[in-house]
Design an enzyme around this catalytic site. Structure first.
Site, PDB file in Angstrom:
ATOM      1  N   GLU A 125      -5.955   3.639   3.994  1.00 12.55           N
ATOM      2  CA  GLU A 125      -4.831   3.493   3.068  1.00 12.55           C
ATOM      3  C   GLU A 125      -5.341   3.866   1.691  1.00 12.55           C
ATOM      4  OE1 GLU A 125      -1.861   0.312   0.972  1.00 12.55           O
ATOM      5  OE2 GLU A 125      -3.993   0.010   1.164  1.00 12.55           O
TER       6      GLU A 125
ATOM      7  N   ASP B  72      -8.039  -0.832   4.178  1.00 12.37           N
ATOM      8  CA  ASP B  72      -7.189  -1.182   3.042  1.00 12.37           C
ATOM      9  C   ASP B  72      -7.728  -0.534   1.764  1.00 12.37           C
ATOM     10  OD1 ASP B  72      -5.020  -3.223   2.275  1.00 12.37           O
ATOM     11  OD2 ASP B  72      -6.626  -3.826   0.916  1.00 12.37           O
TER      12      ASP B  72
ATOM     13  N   ASP C   4      -7.013  -4.381  10.763  1.00 15.27           N
ATOM     14  CA  ASP C   4      -6.943  -4.100   9.338  1.00 15.27           C
ATOM     15  C   ASP C   4      -8.292  -4.517   8.741  1.00 15.27           C
ATOM     16  OD1 ASP C   4      -5.754  -3.594   6.810  1.00 15.27           O
ATOM     17  OD2 ASP C   4      -3.845  -4.342   7.572  1.00 15.27           O
TER      18      ASP C   4
ATOM     19  N   HIS D 269       4.324  -3.174   5.668  1.00 19.08           N
ATOM     20  CA  HIS D 269       4.517  -4.505   5.086  1.00 19.08           C
ATOM     21  C   HIS D 269       4.590  -4.474   3.558  1.00 19.08           C
ATOM     22  CE1 HIS D 269       0.345  -3.601   4.722  1.00 19.08           C
ATOM     23  NE2 HIS D 269       0.168  -4.633   3.928  1.00 19.08           N
ATOM     24  N   ASP D 270       4.415  -3.304   2.960  1.00 22.01           N
ATOM     25  CA  ASP D 270       4.463  -3.182   1.495  1.00 22.01           C
ATOM     26  C   ASP D 270       5.739  -2.488   1.014  1.00 22.01           C
ATOM     27  OD1 ASP D 270       1.907  -4.300   1.256  1.00 22.01           O
ATOM     28  OD2 ASP D 270       0.909  -2.355   1.317  1.00 22.01           O
TER      29      ASP D 270
HETATM   30  C1  GLC Z   1      -2.997  -2.811   0.392  1.00 18.75           C
HETATM   31  C2  GLC Z   1      -2.201  -3.710   1.294  1.00 18.75           C
HETATM   32  C3  GLC Z   1      -1.435  -4.680   0.458  1.00 18.75           C
HETATM   33  C4  GLC Z   1      -2.442  -5.501  -0.342  1.00 18.75           C
HETATM   34  C5  GLC Z   1      -3.366  -4.610  -1.157  1.00 18.75           C
HETATM   35  C6  GLC Z   1      -4.558  -5.374  -1.666  1.00 18.75           C
HETATM   36  O1  GLC Z   1      -2.176  -2.033  -0.405  1.00 18.75           O
HETATM   37  O2  GLC Z   1      -1.366  -2.952   2.129  1.00 18.75           O
HETATM   38  O3  GLC Z   1      -0.603  -5.507   1.224  1.00 18.75           O
HETATM   39  O4  GLC Z   1      -1.745  -6.353  -1.197  1.00 18.75           O
HETATM   40  O5  GLC Z   1      -3.881  -3.558  -0.383  1.00 18.75           O
HETATM   41  O6  GLC Z   1      -5.393  -5.748  -0.610  1.00 18.75           O
END
Ligand code: GLC
Length: 559
Positions: free
Chosen positions: A258, A203, A98, A331-332
Site C-alpha cells: 500500500e 501497510d 496485513d 477499509h479506508d
Molecule cells: C494504511 C491503512 C490505514 C491506517 C494507516 C496507518 O493507510 O490502510 O487504515 O490508518 O495505514 O497505519
C-alpha cells in the site's frame, strides 16, 4: 519456488472488527469469520486479505500493533487463527496477512523500553531526535506533518527529545536504518510464513525509508509537509530487496504494497519483476476522481475522465513489467456505489455491477472489500460522535479550529469517512444485521441493512453477489482477462468507459455506461459482431455496431 499463483487470483478483504461476531461481545472475531468462509469461497474468490488480527490497543483499529506474534484477544487465540488458516486452505483459499511495519504501537515493548531511558537497547529502534530551541522555545526537530493532521513529532515526557509518528501519535515510526530493526521484521515475516500464510499486504510501505539528516521542508508541499523526505525514500528499494532475499523469496508468496502518494517512477520500480521487491502495489488514483488531491473529505464533482486515466494508466505502465491491482473499496474508503455521482437510490444494482465489470475486467488482480459484493452503501451517520475512526475526529477538529461551522465540517467528514466501510457487515434483517445476537456492536449498524443484506440479495432475481460470481468466474478463467493488454477507447467520452483486452489472438471488449442516462455507443469496427459474454441487464439493445446502453449498463464482448 514461486508459482505466481497471484496472477489470476481474486482477493477478498475482511476487516475483522466488523465481519461476524460469534460470541456476541460486539466485536467481530475469528470464529465468526470461519462460520462465513463458505460464503466467501462461493463468491469465487481465491484468497483473503485479513486486516490486522494482531494484538493492538486499537488507537487506529489494529493498524497500531503491540505484539506482531500474537492474535488480539477480542478476535480469538492463536489456536483459532491456526484453525482459520487451515479452514481457508481446506477450501483452496490463500491467506494474506496485513503487515504494519512502518510503525508500531506505542504500547509495543520495544517502544516502551525505547522511551524509558536514553540507554535502552531499543532507543534506536525508533526515530528519536532532539527538538530545536528557538527563542528559548522547544520546537519539534522538523516541520513535518502527520498524515493524520498536526505535527509528526511527539515530545517524550518533559525531555527535549521527540519521536516521529507519520500517523497517530500512538503509532511510532520504526527506524529502518537500524539493521537490528530489519532483522526483527524479517523474523516476524518468517514466523507467519512458517505457519503457512501465503503473503502480505504491506501497510504504507513507501514510507519505510527517510531522508537523513532530518530537516525542515521548505517546499510548498500541497498535502503533507515533509513528504519529500519520507515518501519513496532513498533506501526503499534496498530495504524491499532485503525482505525478499531473507524472507519472501524463500516461500511461495504474493505481496502487495500500500503506497502513499508514490511517484510514478518509484511505483514502477517497486513492481518491476527483475527488481525482486514487491509483486504489486495498490493503485488508488481513479479513486481520487471525486475529491481534491486524494484528500477524501474534500469532495468535488465526479470527473469520469480523471477516473479513467487513473484506472487505465497504471495498467499500461505496468504491463510487461510487473503486475497490477484493481480496487474500488477498502477499509479506508467510502462505499463505491455511494460516490462518483452515482444515483444509488434508483440504480444500486446496475451501478454496483457496472463498476465491478469495468474495473475488474482490466489488467490486474481484483480486490473486493467485504460487503461490496452485495452493494452495501454508506452509513447515514447523524453526528461525529457516532464515528469511531480517529481520523474523522482529527479532521473535524481541524476544520472547526479554522472556524468552519460544525454542520459544514460534518458534511465533509460524512462524505469521505473511513467509518462507512467499517460498520458491521449486513447478513440479514435480524438484529444488528445478523452480525451478532444483539449486543451493541463496537460501531454503528447501517440502518440500510434491513434492505441491503446478504440474505435478501441472494433471494432476489437481481442479486449483486450472483453477478459477481459470473464476473469473477469469467475474470479468472479467461486467459485474455488475466493476461491481455488493455487498450482504452474513446477516452474523451464523458459517459462511457470502453477498452479492449487482447492476448494471443483473442480479444475482449468491455464497455460500461457510467451514467443514469440511456447512452448510445458505436463499437469499434472489429467488435461489430462480437458475442456477449456478460451483461448486467437481461438484454442488450443493439443495432449493427450501435449499442443503446441503459443506465449503468455494462457488457463484456468477445471476438
Ligand atoms: C494504511 C491503512 C490505514 C491506517 C494507516 C496507518 O493507510 O490502510 O487504515 O490508518 O495505514 O497505519
Amino acid at each position: 519456488m514461486k508459482t505466481e499463483w497471484y496472477k489470476n487470483a481474486i482477493i477478498y478483504q475482511i476487516y475483522p472488527f466488523s465481519f461476524m461476531d460469534s460470541d456476541n461481545d460486539g466485536w467481530g472475531d475469528i470464529e465468526g469469520i470461519i462460520s462465513r468462509l463458505d460464503y466467501v469461497k462461493d463468491l469465487g474468490v481465491t484468497a483473503i486479505w485479513f486486516s490486522p488480527l494482531y494484538e493492538s490497543p486499537d488507537y487506529d483499529y489494529g493498524y497500531d500493533i503491540s505484539d506482531y506474534k500474537a492474535i488480539d484477544k477480542k478476535f480469538g487465540t492463536m489456536a483459532d487463527f491456526d484453525r482459520l488458516l487451515e479452514e481457508c486452505h481446506k477450501r483452496g483459499l490463500k491467506v494474506i496477512m496485513d503487515m504494519v511495519i512502518n510503525h508500531t504501537s506505542i504500547e509495543h515493548p520495544w517502544f516502551k523500553s525505547a522511551v524509558s531511558s536514553k540507554d535502552s537497547p531499543y532507543r534506536d529502534y525508533y526515530i528519536i531526535h532532539e527538538g530545536k530551541r528557538e527563542n528559548g522555545k522547544l520546537l519539534p526537530p522538523s516541520n513535518w506533518d502527520s498524515s493524520f493532521t498536526g505535527s509528526a513529532w511527539e515530545r517524550i515526557g518533559d525531555s527535549d527529545d521527540f519521536y516521529l509518528h507519520l500517523f497517530c501519535r500512538e503509532q511510532a515510526d520504526l527506524n529502518w536504518e537500524n539493521p537490528e530493526v530489519r532483522r526483527q521484521i524479517i523474523d516476524i515475516l518468517n514466523f507467519w510464513l512458517d505457519k503457512g500464510v501465503d503473503g502480505f499486504r504491506f501497510d504504507v510501505f513507501n514510507m519505510f525509508s527517510k531522508v537523513y539528516p532530518i530537516q525542515d521542508d521548505t517546499s510548498k508541499a500541497p498535502v503533507t509537509k515533509g513528504g519529500q523526505f519520507f515518501i519513496d525514500g532513498p533506501r526503499m528499494h534496498e530495504f524491499l530487496r532485503q525482505l525478499n532475499a531473507e524472507s519472501l523469496s524463500l516461500y511461495d508468496t504474493y505481496t502487495v504494497g500500500e503506497s502513499y502518494l508514490p511517484s510514478k517512477e518509484a511505483a514502477l520500480e517497486y513492481v518491476r519483476k527483475d527488481n525482486h521487491e514487491l509483486d504489486s502495489i495498490f493503485n488508488f488514483r481513479h479513486l481520487e476522481a471525486d475529491n481534491i488531491k486524494g484528500l477524501k473529505f474534500f469532495w468535488k464533482p465526479f470527473n469520469l475522465l480523471q477516473f479513467k486515466s487513473g484506472l487505465f494508466e497504471p495498467q499500461s505502465d505496468t504491463y510487461g513489467i510487473g503486475w497490477n491491482t484493481l480496487v474500488l473499496e477498502n477499509h479506508d474508503c467510502p462505499r463505491a456505489v455511494s460516490r462518483f455521482g452515482i444515483d444509488t437510490k434508483h440504480y444500486r444494482y446496475e451501478a454496483a455491477t457496472m463498476l465491478a465489470t469495468i474495473t475488474y475486467m482490466g489488467f490486474g488482480i481484483p480486490f473486493i472489500y467485504m460487503g461490496q459484493e452485495i452493494g452495501m452503501v454508506n452509513c447515514p451517520f447523524d453526528s461525529i460522535d457516532e464515528m469511531k475512526d480517529p481520523v474523522s475526529h482529527f479532521v473535524y477538529d481541524l476544520m472547526k479550529s479554522y472556524h468552519m461551522p460544525a454542520k459544514l465540517a460534518f458534511s465533509f467528514i460524512r462524505y469521505g469517512a473511513r467509518d462507512h466501510a467499517r460498520v458491521p457487515m449486513a447478513w440479514d434483517d435480524s438484529v444488528n444485521g445478523g452480525f451478532n445476537k444483539g449486543k451493541a456492536p463496537w460501531q454503528k449498524v447501517n440502518p440500510f441493512c434491513s434492505e441491503i443484506n446478504v440474505e435478501k440479495d441472494l433471494r432476489t432475481d437481481r442479486s449483486i453477489y450472483r453477478y459477481f460470481q459470473s464476473l469473477l468466474s469469467l475474470k479468472k478463467n479467461n486467459s485474455c482477462a488475466v493476461y491481455g493488454k488493455t487498450v482504452e477507447y474513446d477516452h474523451d467520452n464523458r459517459r462511457i468507459v470502453a477498452y479492449s483486452r487482447e492476448h494471443e489472438g483473442k480479444k475482449l471488449f468491455i464497455v460500461g455506461n457510467f451514467s443514469k442516462k440511456n447512452t448510445t455507443y458505436v463499437l469499434p469496427g472489429e467488435f461489430k459482431d462480437a458475442s456477449i459474454l456478460l451483461n448486467n441487464y437481461e438484454k442488450l439493445d443493439r443495432d449493427a455496431s450501435t449499442l443503446k446502453l441503459r443506465p449503468y449498463q455494462a457488457v463484456v464482448l468477445e471476438v
